[in-house]
Motif scaffolding. Structure first.
Motif, PDB file in Angstrom:
ATOM      1  N   SER A  58       0.830  -1.220   0.000  1.00 52.51           N
ATOM      2  CA  SER A  58       0.000   0.000   0.000  1.00 52.51           C
ATOM      3  C   SER A  58       0.860   1.264   0.000  1.00 52.51           C
ATOM      4  O   SER A  58       0.397   2.325  -0.403  1.00 52.51           O
ATOM      5  N   LYS A  59       2.121   1.150   0.430  1.00 52.10           N
ATOM      6  CA  LYS A  59       3.026   2.332   0.387  1.00 52.10           C
ATOM      7  C   LYS A  59       3.182   2.801  -1.063  1.00 52.10           C
ATOM      8  O   LYS A  59       3.269   3.987  -1.342  1.00 52.10           O
ATOM      9  N   ARG A  60       3.232   1.842  -1.980  1.00 52.69           N
ATOM     10  CA  ARG A  60       3.331   2.200  -3.396  1.00 52.69           C
ATOM     11  C   ARG A  60       2.063   2.938  -3.847  1.00 52.69           C
ATOM     12  O   ARG A  60       2.117   3.899  -4.615  1.00 52.69           O
ATOM     13  N   TYR A  61       0.915   2.467  -3.340  1.00 57.92           N
ATOM     14  CA  TYR A  61      -0.343   3.107  -3.723  1.00 57.92           C
ATOM     15  C   TYR A  61      -0.441   4.509  -3.099  1.00 57.92           C
ATOM     16  O   TYR A  61      -1.012   5.416  -3.685  1.00 57.92           O
ATOM     17  N   ASP A  62       0.126   4.664  -1.883  1.00 59.65           N
ATOM     18  CA  ASP A  62       0.147   6.000  -1.266  1.00 59.65           C
ATOM     19  C   ASP A  62       0.798   7.010  -2.203  1.00 59.65           C
ATOM     20  O   ASP A  62       0.309   8.118  -2.383  1.00 59.65           O
ATOM     21  N   LYS A  63       1.899   6.583  -2.793  1.00 61.95           N
ATOM     22  CA  LYS A  63       2.645   7.506  -3.688  1.00 61.95           C
ATOM     23  C   LYS A  63       1.752   7.926  -4.858  1.00 61.95           C
ATOM     24  O   LYS A  63       1.754   9.079  -5.277  1.00 61.95           O
ATOM     25  N   VAL A  64       0.979   6.966  -5.373  1.00 59.82           N
ATOM     26  CA  VAL A  64       0.079   7.283  -6.490  1.00 59.82           C
ATOM     27  C   VAL A  64      -0.979   8.287  -6.018  1.00 59.82           C
ATOM     28  O   VAL A  64      -1.237   9.305  -6.668  1.00 59.82           O
ATOM     29  N   ALA A  65      -1.552   8.015  -4.832  1.00 59.48           N
ATOM     30  CA  ALA A  65      -2.619   8.889  -4.321  1.00 59.48           C
ATOM     31  C   ALA A  65      -2.093  10.294  -4.045  1.00 59.48           C
ATOM     32  O   ALA A  65      -2.839  11.278  -4.140  1.00 59.48           O
ATOM     33  N   GLU A  66      -0.813  10.385  -3.696  1.00 57.07           N
ATOM     34  CA  GLU A  66      -0.245  11.699  -3.372  1.00 57.07           C
ATOM     35  C   GLU A  66       0.207  12.457  -4.614  1.00 57.07           C
ATOM     36  O   GLU A  66       0.555  13.633  -4.527  1.00 57.07           O
ATOM     37  N   SER A  67       0.214  11.797  -5.773  1.00 57.73           N
ATOM     38  CA  SER A  67       0.724  12.498  -6.947  1.00 57.73           C
ATOM     39  C   SER A  67      -0.310  13.522  -7.429  1.00 57.73           C
ATOM     40  O   SER A  67      -1.513  13.387  -7.201  1.00 57.73           O
ATOM     41  N   ALA A  68       0.205  14.551  -8.128  1.00 58.08           N
ATOM     42  CA  ALA A  68      -0.611  15.732  -8.429  1.00 58.08           C
ATOM     43  C   ALA A  68      -1.869  15.416  -9.235  1.00 58.08           C
ATOM     44  O   ALA A  68      -2.918  16.013  -8.998  1.00 58.08           O
ATOM     45  N   GLY A  69      -1.788  14.470 -10.163  1.00 60.22           N
ATOM     46  CA  GLY A  69      -2.930  14.245 -11.052  1.00 60.22           C
ATOM     47  C   GLY A  69      -3.975  13.285 -10.521  1.00 60.22           C
ATOM     48  O   GLY A  69      -4.957  12.995 -11.203  1.00 60.22           O
ATOM     49  N   VAL A  70      -3.764  12.755  -9.301  1.00 62.31           N
ATOM     50  CA  VAL A  70      -4.657  11.695  -8.800  1.00 62.31           C
ATOM     51  C   VAL A  70      -5.349  12.135  -7.508  1.00 62.31           C
ATOM     52  O   VAL A  70      -4.718  12.726  -6.630  1.00 62.31           O
ATOM     53  N   ASP A  71      -6.647  11.866  -7.410  1.00 63.23           N
ATOM     54  CA  ASP A  71      -7.390  12.140  -6.166  1.00 63.23           C
ATOM     55  C   ASP A  71      -8.128  10.899  -5.715  1.00 63.23           C
ATOM     56  O   ASP A  71      -8.686  10.171  -6.544  1.00 63.23           O
ATOM     57  N   PHE A  72      -8.140  10.682  -4.405  1.00 63.69           N
ATOM     58  CA  PHE A  72      -8.958   9.609  -3.826  1.00 63.69           C
ATOM     59  C   PHE A  72     -10.268  10.243  -3.360  1.00 63.69           C
ATOM     60  O   PHE A  72     -10.266  11.240  -2.639  1.00 63.69           O
ATOM     61  N   ILE A  73     -11.379   9.680  -3.796  1.00 62.15           N
ATOM     62  CA  ILE A  73     -12.698  10.194  -3.397  1.00 62.15           C
ATOM     63  C   ILE A  73     -13.441   9.043  -2.720  1.00 62.15           C
ATOM     64  O   ILE A  73     -13.948   8.138  -3.383  1.00 62.15           O
ATOM     65  N   GLY A  74     -13.453   9.073  -1.389  1.00 60.64           N
ATOM     66  CA  GLY A  74     -14.064   7.981  -0.643  1.00 60.64           C
ATOM     67  C   GLY A  74     -15.506   8.262  -0.279  1.00 60.64           C
ATOM     68  O   GLY A  74     -16.036   9.349  -0.521  1.00 60.64           O
ATOM     69  N   ASN A  75     -16.146   7.229   0.296  1.00 60.68           N
ATOM     70  CA  ASN A  75     -17.510   7.374   0.806  1.00 60.68           C
ATOM     71  C   ASN A  75     -18.541   7.570  -0.300  1.00 60.68           C
ATOM     72  O   ASN A  75     -19.598   8.151  -0.070  1.00 60.68           O
ATOM     73  N   VAL A  76     -18.214   7.104  -1.498  1.00 62.78           N
ATOM     74  CA  VAL A  76     -19.140   7.219  -2.635  1.00 62.78           C
ATOM     75  C   VAL A  76     -19.327   5.827  -3.228  1.00 62.78           C
ATOM     76  O   VAL A  76     -18.363   5.220  -3.706  1.00 62.78           O
ATOM     77  N   CYS A  77     -20.544   5.340  -3.170  1.00 65.27           N
ATOM     78  CA  CYS A  77     -20.805   3.993  -3.691  1.00 65.27           C
ATOM     79  C   CYS A  77     -21.421   4.113  -5.089  1.00 65.27           C
ATOM     80  O   CYS A  77     -22.518   4.661  -5.250  1.00 65.27           O
ATOM     81  N   VAL A  78     -20.708   3.612  -6.077  1.00 68.33           N
ATOM     82  CA  VAL A  78     -21.206   3.674  -7.456  1.00 68.33           C
ATOM     83  C   VAL A  78     -22.292   2.611  -7.628  1.00 68.33           C
ATOM     84  O   VAL A  78     -22.131   1.468  -7.208  1.00 68.33           O
ATOM     85  N   GLY A  79     -23.394   3.039  -8.235  1.00 75.60           N
ATOM     86  CA  GLY A  79     -24.548   2.138  -8.324  1.00 75.60           C
ATOM     87  C   GLY A  79     -25.599   2.549  -7.302  1.00 75.60           C
ATOM     88  O   GLY A  79     -26.767   2.249  -7.447  1.00 75.60           O
ATOM     89  N   ARG A  80     -25.185   3.257  -6.254  1.00 78.77           N
ATOM     90  CA  ARG A  80     -26.123   3.748  -5.240  1.00 78.77           C
ATOM     91  C   ARG A  80     -26.114   5.287  -5.227  1.00 78.77           C
ATOM     92  O   ARG A  80     -27.146   5.919  -5.417  1.00 78.77           O
ATOM     93  N   ASP A  81     -24.934   5.885  -5.052  1.00 78.13           N
ATOM     94  CA  ASP A  81     -24.846   7.347  -4.945  1.00 78.13           C
ATOM     95  C   ASP A  81     -24.749   8.014  -6.315  1.00 78.13           C
ATOM     96  O   ASP A  81     -25.141   9.167  -6.488  1.00 78.13           O
ATOM     97  N   VAL A  82     -24.176   7.301  -7.250  1.00 73.23           N
ATOM     98  CA  VAL A  82     -24.037   7.824  -8.619  1.00 73.23           C
ATOM     99  C   VAL A  82     -24.034   6.601  -9.534  1.00 73.23           C
ATOM    100  O   VAL A  82     -23.508   5.549  -9.161  1.00 73.23           O
TER     101      VAL A  82
END
Ligand SMILES: Cc1cc2nc3c(=O)[nH]c(=O)nc-3n(C[C@H](O)[C@H](O)[C@H](O)COP(=O)(O)OP(=O)(O)OC[C@H]3O[C@@H](n4cnc5c(N)ncnc54)[C@H](O)[C@@H]3O)c2cc1C
Length: 432
Positions: A58-82
């Motif tokens: 997951s440390k590798r994934y942290d780096k991806v999430a921290e990079s400028a072009g990427v955002d993590f958007i949690g608490n959104v269930c696809v199929g229910r919320d959108v």
């Protein structure tokens, strides 16, 4: 600018984000959506808590999430919320990386008895998945059965057999640690429909069983072909079989046993209101190498049965679905809609197997929408407006870091973290 939505923040989602980021650089915004405010899918909720070195990916994934072009958007269930069609309106491409969270069923009578649970539930319970916090698996009997011949079956059997001391350094959740510590289970029988040459168990996971503090694995030599028959096996499988054979030499001097019962197919589960025994049919291999019942049956007493025979994806409205996964051709479901990871291939392979999936789909997207070209989609701004109108409050990567910091601060001595096991506790940790 291109806008991409990846639905699911497990390994497949993160490898795809990494690949898209490499392909597009500043020419794309990549949003990784997840139904939970905590990322990493089965790295958090599946991989065994006593296998911490694997979770370090997951440390590798942290780096991806921290990079400028990427955002993590949690608490959104696809199929229910959108919905997926709504996402396709907002984004240039939508990549479904939602995994395969549901247990496959045995499809035999008695499967609904109390005390018969799927591995997704059991694994979720000891890994702090909020849906399974109240599972309360029955650990008051002396015998359990695990059905399956893969690593998930081994995880379940090992977790049932370890001592409290052996969980030191793990991030097993407190409720599971306490329950397992007072468990009465002394024998775990692992039922495999076929033989030792057909296992999907890997050498490292099998090898561990020979070194447990209070449990010893047990095999029946009669289940094994002559040792020369191992020679043509693929090297990994040959190693697994040789480790299984070596269990015959272990002294049976520990209080708990892990019994490998090969050529054994459960045909019925019986009990008065709760599971008491599994009726098993002896099998043999047919010409194609499949298990064929011999008609001979016997019973294995058990007050807990865990089925670990595979998983399926949750269908999402308006996305073609068949055979437990989304219908796709090399990852493409429809125009601008793709699948990666377990949602694409089904539940096979290791964490690393999801990487080529993500890279292949990113390459395909890049060939259909070459880097440097632009679309006119609204992307995350449009998504946030839509969610706002529906009263859905997304979380972000900083929120996840706050949750993580609190989990680490709350850790019991020797544990890397004390996971929250309720959705509302995640939200409380970020002041919602
Ligand atoms: C019990 C178990 C143990 C394992 N142990 C190992 C191991 O030791 N080593 C190894 O190499 N592999 C292991 N694996 C396999 C590995 O976990 C998988 O290969 C990998 O997690 C699959 O990645 P994925 O991204 O496709 O799915 P997942 O990891 O399941 O991620 C899917 C993500 O999608 C999110 N999601 C689902 N539905 C929605 C929705 N509708 N809207 C928004 N988000 C959604 C989920 O919350 C989740 O975050 C294990 C698997 C299991 C089940």
């Amino acid at each position: 600018m291109r806008h991409f939505a990846i639905v699911g923040s497990g390994p497949a989602g993160f490898y795809t984000a990494e690949a898209l980021e490499k392909a597009y650089g500043e020419g794309a915004r990549i949003d990784i959506l997840d139904r939970y405010p905590v990322p990493y899918g089965l790295i958090r909720f599946g991989v065994a808590p006593d296998h911490q070195s694997l979770k370090a990916v997951s440390k590798r994934y942290d780096k991806v999430a921290e990079s400028a072009g990427v955002d993590f958007i949690g608490n959104v269930c696809v199929g229910r919320d959108v919905s997926v069609p709504e996402l396709l309106e907002l984004y240039d491409a939508v990549i479904l990386a939602v995994g395969a969270p549901h247990d496959r069923k045995l499809g035999i009578p008695g499967e609904d008895l109390r005390g018969v649970i799927g591995s997704a539930e059991f694994v979720g319970w000891y890994n702090g998945h909020p849906e399974f916090a109240d599972l309360d698996p029955p650990l008051d009997g002396a015998r359990a059965v695990v059905v399956g011949a893969g690593n998930v079956a081994l995880d379940c059997a090992r977790i049932l057999s370890k001592t409290r001391h052996e969980f030191e350094g793990s991030d097993i959740v407190g409720h599971a640690l306490e329950a397992l510590d007072s468990s009465s289970i002394r024998t775990v029988t692992i039922l495999g429909r076929r033989g030792p040459h057909q296992v999907a168990m890997t050498p490292k996971e099998l090898g561990e069983l020979g070194h447990l503090e209070a449990a010893v694995p047990e095999i029946e030599m009669a289940d094994f072909p002559p040792v020369e028959a191992d020679e043509p096996l693929e090297p990994g499988l040959r190693k697994s079989v040789s480790i299984l054979r070596s269990f015959a030499d272990l002294p049976q001097d520990k209080p708990k046993r892990m019994v490998f019962d090969f050529f054994a197919k459960p045909v019925r589960i019986e009990g008065d209101g709760r599971v008491e025994r599994v009726i098993v049919e002896r099998t043999e291999l047919d010409e194609k190498g499949s298990a064929r019942g011999t008609g001979e049956t016997y019973e294995v007493p058990a007050s807990l049965v865990i089925t670990a025979i595979g998983y399926s994806t949750s269908p999402i409205e308006e996305v073609p679905f068949a055979g437990g996964k989304f219908v796709n051709e090399n990852g493409r479901i429809a125009d601008r809609l793709y699948a990666v990871g377990w949602a694409r291939r089904g539940p096979t392979g290791t964490i690393g197997t999801n990487r080529p999936d993500g890279y292949e789909v990113a390459d395909r997207i890049a060939s259909e929408m070459p880097p440097g070209t632009s679309g006119d989609r609204a992307g995350v701004e449009g998504l946030k407006r839509l969610l706002d109108g529906r009263g859905v409050m997304p979380t972000d990567y900083d929120d996840w870091r706050k949750i993580e910091e609190t989990e680490v601060a709350n850790a019991r001595p020797g544990s890397p973290r004390e996971k929250f096991v309720r959705h509302e506790h995640w939200l409380q940790a970020i002041g919602r």
